[in-house]
Design a protein around this motif. Structure first.
Motif, PDB file in Angstrom:
ATOM      1  N   LYS A 264       0.968  -0.965  -0.279  1.00 38.73           N
ATOM      2  CA  LYS A 264       0.309   0.043   0.042  1.00 38.73           C
ATOM      3  C   LYS A 264       1.003   0.704   0.050  1.00 38.73           C
ATOM      4  CE  LYS A 264      -1.012   0.452   5.128  1.00 38.73           C
ATOM      5  NZ  LYS A 264      -0.810  -1.320   5.647  1.00 38.73           N
ATOM      6  N   TRP A 265       1.984   1.474   0.150  1.00 36.95           N
ATOM      7  CA  TRP A 265       3.068   2.605   0.874  1.00 36.95           C
ATOM      8  C   TRP A 265       3.852   2.811  -0.215  1.00 36.95           C
ATOM      9  CZ3 TRP A 265       0.324   4.954   4.001  1.00 36.95           C
ATOM     10  CH2 TRP A 265      -0.173   4.417   5.219  1.00 36.95           C
ATOM     11  N   PRO A 266       4.231   2.448  -0.561  1.00 37.30           N
ATOM     12  CA  PRO A 266       4.684   2.360  -1.963  1.00 37.30           C
ATOM     13  C   PRO A 266       4.027   2.689  -3.305  1.00 37.30           C
ATOM     14  CG  PRO A 266       4.925  -0.109  -1.662  1.00 37.30           C
ATOM     15  CD  PRO A 266       4.406   0.886  -0.757  1.00 37.30           C
ATOM     16  N   ALA A 267       2.601   1.665  -3.051  1.00 35.82           N
ATOM     17  CA  ALA A 267       1.897   1.840  -4.720  1.00 35.82           C
ATOM     18  C   ALA A 267       1.080   3.557  -4.403  1.00 35.82           C
ATOM     19  CB  ALA A 267       0.140   1.283  -4.079  1.00 35.82           C
ATOM     20  N   LEU A 268       1.079   3.744  -2.933  1.00 34.57           N
ATOM     21  CA  LEU A 268       0.453   5.597  -2.711  1.00 34.57           C
ATOM     22  C   LEU A 268       1.319   6.662  -2.957  1.00 34.57           C
ATOM     23  CD1 LEU A 268      -1.279   4.653   1.216  1.00 34.57           C
ATOM     24  CD2 LEU A 268      -3.023   5.314  -1.510  1.00 34.57           C
ATOM     25  N   ARG A 269       2.535   5.945  -2.778  1.00 37.08           N
ATOM     26  CA  ARG A 269       2.993   7.525  -3.598  1.00 37.08           C
ATOM     27  C   ARG A 269       2.804   7.290  -5.144  1.00 37.08           C
ATOM     28  NH1 ARG A 269       7.186   4.739  -0.165  1.00 37.08           N
ATOM     29  NH2 ARG A 269       8.810   4.365  -2.192  1.00 37.08           N
ATOM     30  N   LEU A 270       3.008   6.016  -5.521  1.00 39.09           N
ATOM     31  CA  LEU A 270       3.461   6.308  -6.860  1.00 39.09           C
ATOM     32  C   LEU A 270       1.825   6.691  -7.394  1.00 39.09           C
ATOM     33  CD1 LEU A 270       4.383   5.633  -9.590  1.00 39.09           C
ATOM     34  CD2 LEU A 270       4.334   3.198  -9.315  1.00 39.09           C
ATOM     35  N   ALA A 271       0.941   6.396  -6.533  1.00 34.11           N
ATOM     36  CA  ALA A 271      -0.699   6.840  -8.209  1.00 34.11           C
ATOM     37  C   ALA A 271      -0.943   8.316  -7.119  1.00 34.11           C
ATOM     38  CB  ALA A 271      -1.193   6.138  -6.358  1.00 34.11           C
ATOM     39  N   PHE A 272      -0.273   8.821  -5.848  1.00 43.15           N
ATOM     40  CA  PHE A 272      -0.693  10.724  -5.805  1.00 43.15           C
ATOM     41  C   PHE A 272       0.143  11.510  -5.923  1.00 43.15           C
ATOM     42  CE2 PHE A 272      -3.481   8.918  -2.823  1.00 43.15           C
ATOM     43  CZ  PHE A 272      -4.629   9.481  -2.626  1.00 43.15           C
ATOM     44  N   LEU A 273       1.275  10.973  -5.539  1.00 49.19           N
ATOM     45  CA  LEU A 273       2.608  12.533  -5.873  1.00 49.19           C
ATOM     46  C   LEU A 273       2.980  12.904  -7.104  1.00 49.19           C
ATOM     47  CD1 LEU A 273       5.000  11.145  -2.423  1.00 49.19           C
ATOM     48  CD2 LEU A 273       2.664  13.289  -3.143  1.00 49.19           C
ATOM     49  N   PRO A 274       3.557  12.443  -8.302  1.00 47.85           N
ATOM     50  CA  PRO A 274       3.957  11.814 -10.049  1.00 47.85           C
ATOM     51  C   PRO A 274       2.768  12.302 -10.793  1.00 47.85           C
ATOM     52  CG  PRO A 274       4.861   9.979  -9.610  1.00 47.85           C
ATOM     53  CD  PRO A 274       3.674  10.203  -7.603  1.00 47.85           C
ATOM     54  N   GLY A 275       1.474  12.130 -10.643  1.00 48.66           N
ATOM     55  CA  GLY A 275       0.672  12.677 -10.928  1.00 48.66           C
ATOM     56  C   GLY A 275       0.342  13.963 -10.418  1.00 48.66           C
ATOM     57  N   ILE A 276      -0.354  14.207  -8.760  1.00 48.35           N
ATOM     58  CA  ILE A 276      -0.435  15.604  -8.554  1.00 48.35           C
ATOM     59  C   ILE A 276       0.281  16.735  -9.429  1.00 48.35           C
ATOM     60  CG2 ILE A 276      -0.829  16.903  -6.631  1.00 48.35           C
ATOM     61  CD1 ILE A 276      -3.350  14.277  -7.043  1.00 48.35           C
ATOM     62  N   ALA A 277       1.310  16.458  -9.217  1.00 51.29           N
ATOM     63  CA  ALA A 277       2.384  17.353  -9.744  1.00 51.29           C
ATOM     64  C   ALA A 277       2.710  17.203 -11.009  1.00 51.29           C
ATOM     65  CB  ALA A 277       3.949  16.854  -9.609  1.00 51.29           C
ATOM     66  N   GLU A 278       2.276  17.067 -11.667  1.00 52.16           N
ATOM     67  CA  GLU A 278       2.310  16.682 -13.069  1.00 52.16           C
ATOM     68  C   GLU A 278       0.722  17.485 -13.449  1.00 52.16           C
ATOM     69  OE1 GLU A 278       2.000  14.190 -17.472  1.00 52.16           O
ATOM     70  OE2 GLU A 278       1.268  13.480 -15.930  1.00 52.16           O
ATOM     71  N   ALA A 279      -0.065  16.961 -13.079  1.00 50.92           N
ATOM     72  CA  ALA A 279      -1.346  17.995 -13.568  1.00 50.92           C
ATOM     73  C   ALA A 279      -1.152  19.727 -13.210  1.00 50.92           C
ATOM     74  CB  ALA A 279      -2.233  17.448 -12.039  1.00 50.92           C
ATOM     75  N   LEU A 280      -0.399  19.551 -12.172  1.00 51.03           N
ATOM     76  CA  LEU A 280      -0.681  21.255 -11.641  1.00 51.03           C
ATOM     77  C   LEU A 280       0.179  21.879 -12.525  1.00 51.03           C
ATOM     78  CD1 LEU A 280      -0.075  20.808  -7.443  1.00 51.03           C
ATOM     79  CD2 LEU A 280      -1.899  21.883  -8.827  1.00 51.03           C
ATOM     80  N   PHE A 281       1.389  21.619 -12.906  1.00 52.65           N
ATOM     81  CA  PHE A 281       2.066  21.915 -13.746  1.00 52.65           C
ATOM     82  C   PHE A 281       1.967  21.852 -15.218  1.00 52.65           C
ATOM     83  CE2 PHE A 281       5.995  21.138 -17.086  1.00 52.65           C
ATOM     84  CZ  PHE A 281       6.471  21.483 -17.262  1.00 52.65           C
ATOM     85  N   ASP A 282       0.973  20.956 -15.708  1.00 53.84           N
ATOM     86  CA  ASP A 282       0.449  21.078 -16.813  1.00 53.84           C
ATOM     87  C   ASP A 282      -0.106  21.948 -17.425  1.00 53.84           C
ATOM     88  OD1 ASP A 282       2.002  18.929 -17.654  1.00 53.84           O
ATOM     89  OD2 ASP A 282       0.464  17.316 -17.562  1.00 53.84           O
ATOM     90  N   ALA A 283      -1.134  21.922 -16.011  1.00 48.69           N
ATOM     91  CA  ALA A 283      -2.236  23.712 -15.533  1.00 48.69           C
ATOM     92  C   ALA A 283      -1.555  24.836 -16.155  1.00 48.69           C
ATOM     93  CB  ALA A 283      -2.740  23.261 -14.401  1.00 48.69           C
TER      94      ALA A 283
END
Length: 399
Positions: free
Chosen positions: A52-71
């Motif tokens: 769960k912990w590595p999966a949560l890091r992978l699910a949340f952090l890169p994508g949220i950072a990319e979403a904000l950057f792309d916006a």
């Protein structure tokens, strides 16, 4: 498949104009329900708890950072409002479950990275990454494009979608566990697939697409658990470990031969190159590529842990690049909402341009990331991952 849709939309004669636009929306929703049902059937609670912990890091952090950057980039290059740009960012953040999940199944069967649960971690993270992406998209696209609801309701609708999706999936899963009623494979197939589609279509009708996706996943996950453990009590014929595998094989055929072609063909028919504003293609490619570079770098560093070597961190970064399914499902939605809700707006033409920019960016994300990302996964996996002594039966043993 995407190319076929693009061809049909761009040849003279208006081949696709005769079909109602709602058909495309419903077919994309059905495809999304199918892939999330498959994810639910292949996951199990024990595996999710273990990674769960590595999966949560992978699910949340890169994508949220990319979403904000792309916006931010989209605001700069397209000049669109920030809430609409955020809806684009959440479209682009989503990894493609239709590409990543089957790839991880193959790597697991080959034993690549299986000793550290790397394919399992990617499958778990991919499922929840897409739920986050669809929820974020739903919130910001409805804030950006006025639908008559308040911003507070749009924000609150995100958690409510999650709640409704989980509740519907649990109820359906418990009911499907009654194998004295669903006592042959045909009843079980119709029941579970029908439940996933019903939840998806019902919640999509009320603009709760992420709830429908989560409900489809939960149906598969809970039903699998009920079958394996012989629940609920007297209404079950007892533990059965092969039921979910039977359903998954059929769902895979439906996905490969029906839903996947429909999904990508319908999104391809949404764009006419002759109608794109000048410079849109170059700007779209810029947004996609810069966001992808940032995503890859962040994924490499956030997966840094004593459990993983630098090669395995690099594999996570590569495995987190394929995109297609969610982009195909959502990219046409903003333009559809604009045409439905803003026809009388004095800036309607400008909104249509922004909707077209967003659609084109989603399509170029598929063109760039789908093929290259998937090929890179298979190219680099043997180089970066250790092969376990014995290959596992599947990412989560299909319950």
């Amino acid at each position: 498949m995407l190319g076929t849709g693009l061809l049909l939309a761009n040849v003279p004669g208006g081949v696709v104009a005769a079909f109602p636009a709602k058909w495309g929306v419903q077919m994309r929703a059905a495809a999304l329900a199918t892939i999330f049902l498959r994810c639910g059937l292949e996951l199990e609670f024990k595996t999710m708890s273990l990674y769960k912990w590595p999966a949560l890091r992978l699910a949340f952090l890169p994508g949220i950072a990319e979403a904000l950057f792309d916006a931010g980039v989209a605001v700069g290059v397209f000049g669109m409002p920030f809430p609409l740009a955020l809806s684009l960012g959440f479209i682009l953040k989503a990894v493609g479950p239709g590409l990543v999940v089957p790839a991880m199944f193959q790597l697991q069967k080959q034993g690549l990275g299986a000793n550290k649960g790397i394919p399992s971690t990617v499958v778990i993270a991919a499922s929840f990454d897409d739920i986050i992406a669809i929820t974020g998209f739903s919130i910001f696209v409805n804030i950006a494009i006025a639908t008559g609801d308040s911003a507070a309701w749009q924000i609150a609708s995100g958690p409510l979608q999650v709640l409704f999706g989980i509740a519907g999936g649990v109820i359906a899963g418990v009911a499907l566990g009654c194998t004295r009623v669903f006592n042959n494979k045909y009843k079980r197939l119709i029941g579970i697939y029908g439940a996933a589609l019903l939840i998806m279509f019902f919640l999509e009708h009320y603009d709760m697409l992420s709830g429908g996706a989560l409900g489809s996943l939960t149906v598969g996950l809970v039903t699998c658990y009920m079958w394996e453990h012989g629940k609920p009590g007297r209404l079950s014929q007892g533990p059965a470990h092969g039921y979910s595998a039977d359903i998954e094989r059929v769902a895979a055929v439906v996905w490969n031969w029906v839903m996947e072609p429909i999904l990508f063909a319908t999104i391809g028919t949404s764009i006419v190159f002759a109608e794109l504003p000048q410079g849109t293609i170059a700007k779209s490619v810029l947004v996609v590529c810069t966001g992808l570079v940032l995503r890859t770098i962040i994924t490499f560093f956030i997966m840094g842990h004593k459990r993983y070597t630098w090669k395995e961190q690099l594999f996570y970064a590569v495995a987190w690049t394929p995109k297609a399914t969610v982009q195909a499902s959502l990219s046409a939605v903003p333009l559809s909402l604009i045409n439905r809700n803003l026809v009388n707006d004095p800036d309607y033409e400008q909104w249509v341009k922004w909707g077209s920019d967003l659609l084109a960016t989603g399509i170029f994300a598929i063109i760039i990331c789908a093929t290259l990302g998937t090929l890179c996964v298979f190219w680099f996996a043997p180089l970066l991952l250790e092969k376990s002594v014995s290959a596992s039966c599947g990412v989560a043993c299909s319950c």
